[in-house]
Design an enzyme around this catalytic site. Structure first.
Site, PDB file in Angstrom:
ATOM      1  N   SER A  30      49.494  37.909  43.414  1.00 56.27           N
ATOM      2  CA  SER A  30      49.660  38.582  45.101  1.00 56.27           C
ATOM      3  C   SER A  30      48.367  37.722  45.824  1.00 56.27           C
ATOM      4  O   SER A  30      49.131  38.009  46.844  1.00 56.27           O
ATOM      5  CB  SER A  30      49.265  40.819  45.228  1.00 56.27           C
ATOM      6  OG  SER A  30      47.239  40.289  44.742  1.00 56.27           O
ATOM      7  N   THR A  31      47.622  37.251  45.947  1.00 51.55           N
ATOM      8  CA  THR A  31      47.511  36.425  46.980  1.00 51.55           C
ATOM      9  C   THR A  31      47.489  35.250  47.104  1.00 51.55           C
ATOM     10  O   THR A  31      47.498  34.918  48.372  1.00 51.55           O
ATOM     11  CB  THR A  31      45.401  36.266  46.397  1.00 51.55           C
ATOM     12  OG1 THR A  31      44.593  37.731  45.861  1.00 51.55           O
ATOM     13  CG2 THR A  31      44.827  35.588  47.430  1.00 51.55           C
ATOM     14  N   ALA A  85      41.921  34.993  42.796  1.00 54.58           N
ATOM     15  CA  ALA A  85      40.929  35.203  41.244  1.00 54.58           C
ATOM     16  C   ALA A  85      40.613  36.725  41.086  1.00 54.58           C
ATOM     17  O   ALA A  85      40.979  37.263  41.931  1.00 54.58           O
ATOM     18  CB  ALA A  85      39.574  34.618  41.642  1.00 54.58           C
ATOM     19  N   LYS A  96      40.602  35.041  35.759  1.00 56.06           N
ATOM     20  CA  LYS A  96      41.795  34.847  36.215  1.00 56.06           C
ATOM     21  C   LYS A  96      42.733  35.467  34.618  1.00 56.06           C
ATOM     22  O   LYS A  96      42.597  34.996  33.812  1.00 56.06           O
ATOM     23  CB  LYS A  96      41.635  33.172  37.060  1.00 56.06           C
ATOM     24  CG  LYS A  96      41.174  32.748  38.338  1.00 56.06           C
ATOM     25  CD  LYS A  96      42.160  31.221  38.198  1.00 56.06           C
ATOM     26  CE  LYS A  96      43.044  31.391  38.663  1.00 56.06           C
ATOM     27  NZ  LYS A  96      43.898  32.675  39.237  1.00 56.06           N
ATOM     28  N   GLY A  97      43.888  35.318  35.015  1.00 54.52           N
ATOM     29  CA  GLY A  97      44.946  35.901  33.976  1.00 54.52           C
ATOM     30  C   GLY A  97      45.151  36.561  34.135  1.00 54.52           C
ATOM     31  O   GLY A  97      46.410  37.413  34.111  1.00 54.52           O
ATOM     32  N   GLU A 105      48.033  27.606  34.654  1.00 54.59           N
ATOM     33  CA  GLU A 105      46.597  28.062  35.833  1.00 54.59           C
ATOM     34  C   GLU A 105      45.540  26.982  36.173  1.00 54.59           C
ATOM     35  O   GLU A 105      45.911  25.840  36.938  1.00 54.59           O
ATOM     36  CB  GLU A 105      46.126  29.088  36.444  1.00 54.59           C
ATOM     37  CG  GLU A 105      47.358  30.395  37.204  1.00 54.59           C
ATOM     38  CD  GLU A 105      47.079  31.944  37.387  1.00 54.59           C
ATOM     39  OE1 GLU A 105      47.666  32.731  38.571  1.00 54.59           O
ATOM     40  OE2 GLU A 105      45.781  31.704  36.833  1.00 54.59           O
ATOM     41  N   LYS A 123      36.545  41.152  45.177  1.00 46.26           N
ATOM     42  CA  LYS A 123      36.310  40.788  44.580  1.00 46.26           C
ATOM     43  C   LYS A 123      35.356  39.018  43.524  1.00 46.26           C
ATOM     44  O   LYS A 123      35.144  38.840  43.184  1.00 46.26           O
ATOM     45  CB  LYS A 123      37.369  39.145  44.023  1.00 46.26           C
ATOM     46  CG  LYS A 123      38.853  39.675  44.404  1.00 46.26           C
ATOM     47  CD  LYS A 123      39.238  40.431  43.427  1.00 46.26           C
ATOM     48  CE  LYS A 123      41.064  40.948  43.296  1.00 46.26           C
ATOM     49  NZ  LYS A 123      41.004  42.036  44.438  1.00 46.26           N
TER      50      LYS A 123
END
Length: 231
Positions: A30-31, A85, A96-97, A105, A123
């Site tokens: 989303s970011t 992240a 991440k993931g 990535e 985050k």
């Protein structure tokens, strides 16, 4: 600003580091999508760049916005990668993931001169691990691999529930590389560096969602604007 506004602010700030002629890695989630959309507006206004997406989802979004795309086979060296992240700490170690694209990535990020992380304030954490750590494994013998993951994690002070990721229909989730993801809810990861190295030595593990020594900068959206953290 709410979390989404903070994500947008960080994404827009990241555009300051994009220069004409650059080759960019574009993240997933989303970011990262806020950044891709903002980048699309710049391209529409005449910015000359080319992008390498980290997932099929990002590729479709970028193409719909008119962003020229390439791949790592044709463009093996990138100037920067901008990605989100799920968690980051003050040393710019990341989890991440969450979007299922951790392998691509990480490949794209390490093909870049710099990785810039964009995130909302929630985050940024003192200790990684509240967000479940994704571990990508090949389907063959995955139950055996999962047991080994639990053993290695325990030896590094990490315990908690592990579950194989499912899609919205309850079926096994497959990455773009046709692998499974096990989400490991450890709660806290006291030794991210050691755990990451140990996990990647397990036969059957493709990679894990800990990004250690990869990010050069983080742009964190806050209630007052954005903060920059540099390695």
């Amino acid at each position: 600003m709410n979390a989404d506004d903070q994500k947008k602010a960080a994404a827009v700030r990241a555009l300051e580091f994009v220069k004409p002629g650059m080759k960019l890695g574009m993240g997933t989630g989303s970011t990262a999508e806020h950044f891709v959309r903002a980048l699309g507006e710049k391209v529409k206004a005449g910015l000359d760049i080319v992008g390498v997406p980290t997932s099929e989802r990002t590729a479709k979004l970028a193409a719909s916005l008119g962003i020229p795309l390439t791949n790592l086979d044709d463009t093996p060296h990138l100037d920067i990668t901008v990605d989100g992240a799920d968690e980051l700490d003050g040393k710019l170690r990341l989890i991440k993931g969450g979007g299922g694209a951790l392998l691509r990535e990480k490949i794209v990020a390490t093909a870049s001169d710099r990785m810039i992380v964009i995130a909302d304030a929630s985050k940024l954490v003192k200790t990684l691990g509240s967000f479940p750590l994704p571990v990508e494994v090949i389907p063959f013998g995955s139950a055996v691999t999962a047991r080994k993951i639990a053993e290695v994690a325990s030896a590094h002070g990490c315990t908690g529930k592990m579950s194989r990721r499912a899609d919205e229909y309850g079926e096994p989730f497959f990455t773009d590389s046709e692998n499974f993801i096990y989400d490991c809810a450890f709660g806290s990861i006291p030794d991210p560096d050691g755990l990451s190295a140990a996990l990647n030595r397990i036969p059957g593990v493709v990679d894990n969602g800990l990004f250690i020594g990869i990010a050069a900068m983080a742009i964190v959206g806050t209630d007052k604007g954005t903060d920059i953290i540099e390695a």
